[in-house]
Motif scaffolding. Structure first.
Motif, PDB file in Angstrom:
ATOM      1  N   ALA A   1      26.893 -15.797  25.353  1.00 24.88           N
ATOM      2  CA  ALA A   1      27.155 -16.683  24.217  1.00 24.88           C
ATOM      3  C   ALA A   1      25.929 -16.860  23.344  1.00 24.88           C
ATOM      4  CB  ALA A   1      27.650 -18.043  24.710  1.00 24.88           C
ATOM      5  N   ALA A   2      24.740 -16.675  23.935  1.00 23.24           N
ATOM      6  CA  ALA A   2      23.513 -16.805  23.154  1.00 23.24           C
ATOM      7  C   ALA A   2      23.483 -15.817  21.993  1.00 23.24           C
ATOM      8  CB  ALA A   2      22.291 -16.597  24.043  1.00 23.24           C
ATOM      9  N   ALA A   3      24.140 -14.669  22.167  1.00 21.84           N
ATOM     10  CA  ALA A   3      24.181 -13.676  21.084  1.00 21.84           C
ATOM     11  C   ALA A   3      24.908 -14.212  19.857  1.00 21.84           C
ATOM     12  CB  ALA A   3      24.852 -12.388  21.569  1.00 21.84           C
ATOM     13  N   LEU A   4      25.797 -15.194  20.051  1.00 24.10           N
ATOM     14  CA  LEU A   4      26.549 -15.750  18.931  1.00 24.10           C
ATOM     15  C   LEU A   4      25.649 -16.542  17.984  1.00 24.10           C
ATOM     16  CD1 LEU A   4      29.645 -17.052  20.947  1.00 24.10           C
ATOM     17  CD2 LEU A   4      29.599 -15.070  19.401  1.00 24.10           C
TER      18      LEU A   4
ATOM     19  N   ASP B   1      11.920 -12.831  17.663  1.00 24.85           N
ATOM     20  CA  ASP B   1      13.275 -12.580  18.179  1.00 24.85           C
ATOM     21  C   ASP B   1      14.340 -12.902  17.141  1.00 24.85           C
ATOM     22  OD1 ASP B   1      12.355 -15.285  18.659  1.00 24.85           O
ATOM     23  OD2 ASP B   1      14.260 -15.630  19.686  1.00 24.85           O
ATOM     24  N   LEU B   2      13.988 -13.690  16.114  1.00 26.00           N
ATOM     25  CA  LEU B   2      14.916 -14.028  15.025  1.00 26.00           C
ATOM     26  C   LEU B   2      14.597 -13.265  13.745  1.00 26.00           C
ATOM     27  CD1 LEU B   2      15.126 -17.903  15.552  1.00 26.00           C
ATOM     28  CD2 LEU B   2      16.794 -16.181  16.254  1.00 26.00           C
ATOM     29  N   GLY B   3      13.717 -12.263  13.874  1.00 28.17           N
ATOM     30  CA  GLY B   3      13.372 -11.456  12.710  1.00 28.17           C
ATOM     31  C   GLY B   3      12.205 -11.973  11.899  1.00 28.17           C
ATOM     32  N   GLY B   4      11.529 -13.020  12.381  1.00 35.29           N
ATOM     33  CA  GLY B   4      10.393 -13.579  11.658  1.00 35.29           C
ATOM     34  C   GLY B   4       9.066 -13.134  12.230  1.00 35.29           C
TER      35      GLY B   4
ATOM     36  N   VAL C   1      14.881 -29.305  14.432  1.00 36.15           N
ATOM     37  CA  VAL C   1      15.055 -27.891  14.764  1.00 36.15           C
ATOM     38  C   VAL C   1      16.022 -27.226  13.786  1.00 36.15           C
ATOM     39  CG1 VAL C   1      16.039 -26.310  16.466  1.00 36.15           C
ATOM     40  CG2 VAL C   1      14.463 -28.095  17.205  1.00 36.15           C
ATOM     41  N   ASP C   2      17.151 -27.881  13.515  1.00 43.45           N
ATOM     42  CA  ASP C   2      18.130 -27.312  12.583  1.00 43.45           C
ATOM     43  C   ASP C   2      17.525 -27.108  11.200  1.00 43.45           C
ATOM     44  OD1 ASP C   2      19.916 -27.397  14.646  1.00 43.45           O
ATOM     45  OD2 ASP C   2      21.167 -29.003  13.830  1.00 43.45           O
ATOM     46  N   ALA C   3      16.695 -28.048  10.774  1.00 50.93           N
ATOM     47  CA  ALA C   3      16.060 -27.927   9.460  1.00 50.93           C
ATOM     48  C   ALA C   3      15.136 -26.712   9.406  1.00 50.93           C
ATOM     49  CB  ALA C   3      15.278 -29.201   9.136  1.00 50.93           C
ATOM     50  N   VAL C   4      14.388 -26.481  10.478  1.00 55.18           N
ATOM     51  CA  VAL C   4      13.491 -25.313  10.532  1.00 55.18           C
ATOM     52  C   VAL C   4      14.307 -24.016  10.490  1.00 55.18           C
ATOM     53  CG1 VAL C   4      11.866 -24.054  12.013  1.00 55.18           C
ATOM     54  CG2 VAL C   4      11.632 -26.530  11.714  1.00 55.18           C
ATOM     55  N   LEU C   5      15.405 -23.970  11.228  1.00 55.77           N
ATOM     56  CA  LEU C   5      16.228 -22.763  11.245  1.00 55.77           C
ATOM     57  C   LEU C   5      16.896 -22.525   9.891  1.00 55.77           C
ATOM     58  CD1 LEU C   5      17.902 -23.124  14.766  1.00 55.77           C
ATOM     59  CD2 LEU C   5      16.094 -21.527  14.097  1.00 55.77           C
ATOM     60  N   ARG C   6      17.357 -23.600   9.250  1.00 55.20           N
ATOM     61  CA  ARG C   6      17.985 -23.447   7.931  1.00 55.20           C
ATOM     62  C   ARG C   6      16.995 -22.946   6.898  1.00 55.20           C
ATOM     63  NH1 ARG C   6      21.408 -27.822   9.117  1.00 55.20           N
ATOM     64  NH2 ARG C   6      19.741 -29.291   8.624  1.00 55.20           N
ATOM     65  N   GLU C   7      15.787 -23.505   6.939  1.00 60.80           N
ATOM     66  CA  GLU C   7      14.781 -23.116   5.952  1.00 60.80           C
ATOM     67  C   GLU C   7      14.371 -21.662   6.133  1.00 60.80           C
ATOM     68  OE1 GLU C   7      10.266 -24.222   5.694  1.00 60.80           O
ATOM     69  OE2 GLU C   7      11.457 -25.918   4.962  1.00 60.80           O
ATOM     70  N   GLY C   8      14.228 -21.227   7.389  1.00 64.56           N
ATOM     71  CA  GLY C   8      13.969 -19.819   7.672  1.00 64.56           C
ATOM     72  C   GLY C   8      12.552 -19.345   7.435  1.00 64.56           C
ATOM     73  N   THR C   9      11.630 -20.248   7.139  1.00 63.49           N
ATOM     74  CA  THR C   9      10.234 -19.850   6.877  1.00 63.49           C
ATOM     75  C   THR C   9       9.475 -19.579   8.164  1.00 63.49           C
ATOM     76  OG1 THR C   9      10.217 -21.193   4.865  1.00 63.49           O
ATOM     77  CG2 THR C   9       8.077 -20.513   5.751  1.00 63.49           C
TER      78      THR C   9
ATOM     79  N   LEU D   1      17.086 -19.556  21.525  1.00 67.19           N
ATOM     80  CA  LEU D   1      17.607 -20.758  20.866  1.00 67.19           C
ATOM     81  C   LEU D   1      18.426 -21.646  21.796  1.00 67.19           C
ATOM     82  CD1 LEU D   1      18.887 -19.235  17.486  1.00 67.19           C
ATOM     83  CD2 LEU D   1      16.764 -20.492  17.867  1.00 67.19           C
ATOM     84  N   VAL D   2      18.793 -21.126  22.971  1.00 66.90           N
ATOM     85  CA  VAL D   2      19.820 -21.795  23.775  1.00 66.90           C
ATOM     86  C   VAL D   2      19.193 -22.622  24.895  1.00 66.90           C
ATOM     87  CG1 VAL D   2      21.878 -21.473  25.190  1.00 66.90           C
ATOM     88  CG2 VAL D   2      21.437 -19.942  23.257  1.00 66.90           C
ATOM     89  N   PRO D   3      19.473 -23.921  24.913  1.00 62.77           N
ATOM     90  CA  PRO D   3      18.920 -24.820  25.927  1.00 62.77           C
ATOM     91  C   PRO D   3      19.896 -25.023  27.080  1.00 62.77           C
ATOM     92  CG  PRO D   3      19.964 -26.124  24.244  1.00 62.77           C
ATOM     93  CD  PRO D   3      20.205 -24.674  23.876  1.00 62.77           C
ATOM     94  N   SER D   4      19.414 -25.707  28.108  1.00 68.40           N
ATOM     95  CA  SER D   4      20.315 -26.162  29.160  1.00 68.40           C
ATOM     96  C   SER D   4      19.669 -27.322  29.899  1.00 68.40           C
ATOM     97  CB  SER D   4      20.641 -25.035  30.154  1.00 68.40           C
ATOM     98  OG  SER D   4      19.576 -24.823  31.072  1.00 68.40           O
TER      99      SER D   4
END
Length: 363
Positions: free
Chosen positions: A265-268, A345-348, A332-340, A274-277
């Motif tokens: 599911a992490a691939a989604l 592993d996320l292409g950055g 965290v969501d704000a950092v991912l949305r901004e993409g800077t 990105l995936v916690p537990s």
């Protein structure tokens, strides 16, 4: 767990590989919350393959004692277990789950609004103490010189019942959160739902017991009348999870299936990074990023810290500090949305520290 802890003494077990890099990142974020939480105390503890190589024990007795007697919760980094049998070695994370009776591994997988990708907001609830992970294996020499290996698979009604109850309770809580005034929109908009994952068409005894026991949790308690229940064979679950992930809310599975589908599911959402537990019992919680020790990048300072940071958020929420946990998730969501500031592993090109700094800045 949901009772607010007034103290916050956390055992910190970085263990192996990138665990030594991402756990300090989570600690920095917790410290940055300031007065939003009780002043955290961090207790460094030993475990892992490297500890086994140094001292002959992957999980020191002192680590277990401190966790049981002194800590309100814990964070675990990652473990680098050998792929072949090593005399005297056993996975410390598996042993910790047994010592602390951490019978549930709870893994949310959620996409971020505004970030391209599949629409998913589900939680996988994995039974943590049995199935094939009891590690009872043996090998026999046959008369013709060949070998036969056997593994014992254990499924009990007790373990299946309590993991089923946790799944239905979680579905109820998620439903209440979605229905609350002012709650943010999520990709799952239907009534609370639990999907039972099994393979009882083949493993009719062991998976049959798991399936029947989890079903009986709902059927024997009217409080779950508002929770929809469905089933998926594990192979069908994998197929549908990738084809239409938005149809799932809470999925509950035996240990092995839960391990496989949660990593898949992490691939989604783009990366295991990105995936916690959390590993949870009825009175103790330990956060753990889903990713492994990543020996290929360990020591390079480029490991993605977000799974560890989100695991710290889950830990806080489990200890009753819901608002502080929500602040971490929003940052965290704000950092991912901004993409800077994205790790490789996320292409950055951002480092572990740069990603962590970006999250702290948005707190």
């Amino acid at each position: 767990m949901s009772v607010i802890k007034q103290t916050l003494k956390l055992g910190m077990i970085p263990a192996d590989g990138v665990g030594k890099e991402v756990l300090p990142a989570a600690q920095r974020v917790l410290e940055a919350l300031g007065s939003a939480i009780p002043k955290p105390q961090f207790v460094p503890l030993l475990a892992g393959w490297e500890e086994f190589q140094k001292n002959g024990k992957a999980l020191p007795d002192e680590t277990v004692r401190v966790l049981k007697e002194e800590c309100d919760g814990a964070m675990f980094g990652s473990v680098q277990s050998p792929s072949h049998k090593v005399a005297g070695y056993s996975s410390p994370i598996v042993a910790l789950r047994k010592h602390l009776d951490l019978y549930a591994n709870v893994r949310p997988v959620a996409s971020v609004e505004g970030v391209p990708g599949p629409r998913v907001n589900m939680v996988i609830v994995r039974e943590n103490t049995e199935c094939l992970y009891i590690k009872k294996e043996e090998i026999h020499d046959n008369a013709d010189g060949s070998k036969t290996a056997f593994a014992t698979r254990q499924i009990t009604s007790r373990a299946s019942s309590r993991i089923g109850r946790m799944a239905f309770e979680l579905a109820l809580r998620r439903g209440a959160e979605r229905a609350a005034p002012g709650a943010p929109a999520t990709f799952w908009q239907g009534p609370p739902k639990v999907t039972i994952v099994h393979k009882s068409n083949v493993l009719s005894v062991t998976d049959g017991l798991f399936r029947e026991t989890v079903r009986s949790v709902k059927e024997s308690d009217a409080k779950y009348d508002g929770v929809k229940m469905e089933e998926q064979l594990v192979d069908s679950m994998v197929y549908r999870m990738f084809r239409e992930p938005e149809i799932f809310d809470v999925a509950v599975a035996p240990n092995l299936y839960g391990d496989i589908i949660s990593d898949g599911a992490a691939a989604l959402v783009g990366s295991l990074g990105l995936v916690p537990s959390v590993n949870a019992s009825d009175d103790f919680v330990m956060g753990e990023p889903v990713h492994g020790s990543a020996p290929d990048i360990a020591g390079k300072g480029i490991a993605n810290p977000i799974a560890s940071i989100r695991s710290a958020s889950l830990l806080l929420s489990s200890l009753g500090h819901v608002d502080a946990a929500a602040r971490i998730n929003a940052a965290v969501d704000a950092v991912l949305r901004e993409g800077t500031y994205l790790s490789p592993d996320l292409g950055g090109k951002a480092t572990t520290d740069e990603v962590t700094d970006a999250v702290i800045k948005r707190l």
